[in-house]
Enzyme design. Sequence first.
Site, PDB file in Angstrom:
ATOM      1  N   ARG A 157       1.380  -1.553   7.070  1.00  9.34           N
ATOM      2  CA  ARG A 157       2.208  -1.839   8.235  1.00  9.34           C
ATOM      3  C   ARG A 157       2.866  -3.220   8.201  1.00  9.34           C
ATOM      4  NH1 ARG A 157      -1.667   1.659  10.075  1.00  9.34           N
ATOM      5  NH2 ARG A 157      -0.924   3.410  11.357  1.00  9.34           N
TER       6      ARG A 157
ATOM      7  N   SER B 242       0.823  -1.202   0.000  1.00 12.98           N
ATOM      8  CA  SER B 242       0.000   0.000   0.000  1.00 12.98           C
ATOM      9  C   SER B 242       0.862   1.259   0.000  1.00 12.98           C
ATOM     10  CB  SER B 242      -0.893  -0.004   1.243  1.00 12.98           C
ATOM     11  OG  SER B 242      -1.933   0.930   1.123  1.00 12.98           O
ATOM     12  N   PRO B 243       0.374   2.361  -0.596  1.00 14.15           N
ATOM     13  CA  PRO B 243       1.118   3.618  -0.537  1.00 14.15           C
ATOM     14  C   PRO B 243       1.360   4.046   0.909  1.00 14.15           C
ATOM     15  CG  PRO B 243      -0.679   3.757  -2.122  1.00 14.15           C
ATOM     16  CD  PRO B 243      -0.871   2.486  -1.373  1.00 14.15           C
TER      17      PRO B 243
ATOM     18  N   ARG C  74      -8.082   5.893  -5.673  1.00 17.41           N
ATOM     19  CA  ARG C  74      -8.316   5.667  -4.245  1.00 17.41           C
ATOM     20  C   ARG C  74      -9.346   6.663  -3.746  1.00 17.41           C
ATOM     21  NH1 ARG C  74      -4.405   4.386   0.900  1.00 17.41           N
ATOM     22  NH2 ARG C  74      -4.426   2.381  -0.172  1.00 17.41           N
TER      23      ARG C  74
ATOM     24  N   TYR D 208      -7.349  14.985   0.945  1.00 16.30           N
ATOM     25  CA  TYR D 208      -6.470  15.785   0.095  1.00 16.30           C
ATOM     26  C   TYR D 208      -7.326  16.472  -0.978  1.00 16.30           C
ATOM     27  CZ  TYR D 208      -2.924  13.263   2.673  1.00 16.30           C
ATOM     28  OH  TYR D 208      -2.165  12.743   3.703  1.00 16.30           O
TER      29      TYR D 208
ATOM     30  N   GLN E 217       1.243   6.776  -7.173  1.00 14.10           N
ATOM     31  CA  GLN E 217       0.013   7.415  -6.711  1.00 14.10           C
ATOM     32  C   GLN E 217       0.182   8.925  -6.811  1.00 14.10           C
ATOM     33  OE1 GLN E 217      -1.177   7.904  -2.455  1.00 14.10           O
ATOM     34  NE2 GLN E 217      -2.780   6.403  -2.957  1.00 14.10           N
TER      35      GLN E 217
END
Length: 801
Positions: A744, A442-443, A650, A602, A521
Amino acid sequence: MLSTRGSAADLGARGCVDQRLRRGARPATTTPHPPAARSHPLHTAIIGGGPGGLYTAALLKRLAPDREVTVYERNAPDDTFGFGVVLSDETLGGIEHADPAVYDALKAHFVRWDDIDIVHRNTRHTSSGHRFAALGRRRLLEILHDRCRDLGVDLRLRTEAPPPDELARTHDLVVAADGVHSATREAYRDVFRPHLTPHRCRYIWLAADFAFDAFRFEIAETEHGVMQLHGYPYAPDASTVIVEMREEVWRAAGFDELDEAESTARCAKIFADALGGRPLRSNKSAWTTFRTVVNERWSHGNIVLIGDAAHTAHFSIGSGTKLAVEDALALAACLAERPTLQEALSAYEEERRPVVASTQRAAKASLEWFEDLDRYLAQPPRQFAFNLLTRSRRVTHENLRLRDAGFTDSVEREFGCPPDTPPMFTPFRLRGLTLRNRVVVSPMDMYSATDGVPGDFHLVHLGARALGGAALVMTEMVCVSAEGRITPGCAGLYTGRQGEAWRRITDFVHDSAPGTAIGVQLGHSGRKGSTRLMWEGMDEPLPEGNWPLVAPSPLPYRPGGQIPRELTGAQLTDVREQFRAAAARAAGAGFDLLELHCAHGYLLSGFLSPLTNRRTDAYGGSLEGRLRFPLEVFDAVREVWPDERPMTVRISATDWAEGGTSAEEAVEIARAFAAHGADAIDVSTGQVVAGERPEFGRSYQTPYADRIRHEAGVPVIAVGAISSWDDVNSLVLAGRTDLCALARPHLYDPHWTLHAAAEQGYDGPGAAWPAPYRAGSRPPRTGRTDDPKPRLTLRGPGQDG
C-alpha cells in the site's frame, strides 16, 4: 518495561497478582440498574483500592464534591505485594492537568534516570535518553489514600465489597477496579465475555536494598536454560527485581519445589553479578504466569470495568498502573462531559479501547520476545541490545537515534552500514543478484490484463515503481494457465504473446531504472479462481463465464461457492508442467528473480494447509505429505530457472484459524523449501480460509518472518503493515528480517523509497535517483512559516499589566 517516551512504562502494578486480587466470583442474580439519566451519578461504589480505583475515586469526588464515593478494599492500607511503579511522562502530564495536588505529591518522591543497561554474555551496553520516573508502590497508595481522605471519599479498607449486583441496586455507578481476577467480571461473564490467554514464562517480583543506576536487563545462560532479570530503582535505596524464565526452565531448575525464601535466595545467587553479591527480599512473592485479559464489553448497566479487570498488558512494557490511571482519567472526563451515564460509559469505552488494543499488541510482541529469548542469544552483542530495546515495535530505530545517537551508530557499524547510510540502504545478495537496498515492492494484483496479457497499465504501474528506488519490484501473481487465474483480469505466462509483453516491461525496468531488479511471482488460483475483479466484489463468483476450479480437495472457499474438483495424479503432472513452462517463459522474458506463490489459499497453499488438504494419498495427511506437491513444483521450476538467478517462496505462516498451519509447521515448511534451493522465504499469513481471524496491527506479520529467519536459518522477506522507513530500518537492524516488502505505501507513493532516502538525508548508491528526476531529490519549498512573532503587546487605557 520499555516503551516510547510518553507511552507505557509502569512495572509494579501486578506484584503477585494471584495473591492480591479477588477470588470466588459468583454469578449475578439480578440485572444492574439501567444507566441513570443524569450525567453525574451521586452514589458511586468502587470495588478495589489499587491505584486505579483510588485515583478514580479522587477524580470523581473532585469533579463533584456532593457525590458520595465509597471504595471497598479487602486489604490493609499498606498491604501491597509489588515494590516499584514507573510512570511515563504522558501519564504524569494527565495527572498534573487533572489534579495538581496528586502530581506534586508524586513528584516529591520520584527517582529519575535516563539509562537502560543490557548485560549479555558479560558485556554491558548502555542506551541513554529514556527519561524514567519511579516511586514505591506503597508510597503511591499512601498519596492516593491521603488525597481521597482530603476530598471526603469513604475508604473502607480491610472490607470485602458487597456482591456487585447488590452494589448495582444501591448505587448509581459501580466501578470495578478489582484486578485481573475480577469477581465483578466473573459475575457477569456472559455479558463482558472475557478472553484470558495464559503465557509461557514464570516470573517473580522481588526487591533489592540498593538503587540500580539504570534500567537493567541481565541475561543468564544456565545449565537449565535462559533466565532474565529486569531491574529498576524506585527509591534512593531500593530497586524492583523481576526474574523471569520459560516454564520448562523454571521446572528444570527446581523452582517448582522451592518455597518463597528459597526461591529468593536462589535468584540472588544466579544474578549475583547484577546485584553485586547483595541479597534479594520478597514480600509475599510467588512465581506466577502472566495472563492477557481482553473483554468484549467493558460496561453493563451501571457497572463499568477499569484497569486489569478490563484489560491487561505484560509488565515488560510496564503498562498496568499506567493503563488503570489513564482509564480513571478518561472515565471521569466522560462522566463530566456527557449528558447521561449511558453515553458517558459508551464514550469511555470508545475512547480507551483503541489505545488499550495498541498497548496490548505492543505488550504481546514484547512478552513473546522474552519467551523466545534464546532465539537471539547468538546475535552480535550490539544487535542483541538493539533487538531487545525495539522488541515491542513502539521503540524504533529513529526513536533510539534521537535519544542516543552514539548507541545507534555503534549498532549500525557492527551491522556493517557504510558511514551515513541507514540500514535500509545497505545491499543484500541473493545468489547471483545483489539488491542495492532492503525494500521490495510487494506483489499486488492489478486485475487489468486482457486474456492474461499485461498491457500499458502494467508497464506504467511497474515502471513507475521501478523508477521509485526500491531494490526489487515484484509483479502480481502471474498465472500459469487460463484456468489458474483468479479473475478474468489476471495476468499470465502461459502463452508466447504474454511472455513477449512481459519482456517489454522488464526491458523498460533494466534500461530506465538501472540497478532495479524485477521479479515475477508464479501461481495458480486453485479453489479461489473464477471470481470477479476486486472492485466488483472480492472473492465473489463471476455472474457468468465461470470456468471449473481444481484444488487438493473438493472444498469451496466460501459456503455456497463453486466446489473445485480434486486433482488426480495425471492432473497434478499437468499442473506441475504448467509451472515449469511458465518459469521457462519468465526466464526468457528477462525477470531477475522468481517467486513461487505458496500462500493465501491458492493452489499450492491449499496443499500445505491441513484445513484445505483432506487428501488420503501421498499428497495429504502429514506435513511431509502436504509438502510433497509444492516441493515437486518448486523442483520443476528450479530445473528450468537459470542457476544464477534466485528463487523465493511466499508462504502463509499461519492460517489465523483453529486447526490450520501452525507457526512450528511454518518453520518446517521454510526449511523444506530452503533444502530444495529456495534463496529466501517471503513470509505472509492468512487468506487461506474465509473464516480466518487475523490479529491485525502494525508490522503484525513480522514475528513469523523473525522466527523463520532464526530457526530455519534462511533469509526472509517480511510483509504486513510495514508502512514507514523507520519500520524498515528497525526490522533490518534488529535482525528480524533481511528484506521488507511494502504494498500500500507504494500505491500511495510510487517513489516511496527515494522519498525515504530524502527524508533521512541519504544520497548514496542504495537510492539512486534516475537522472531525469534528480531535480526532485529535495522536498519542494512550501509557503512561508517564519512570520516574525510579536515582540510587544500594547495595552489600551486602563489595561495596566
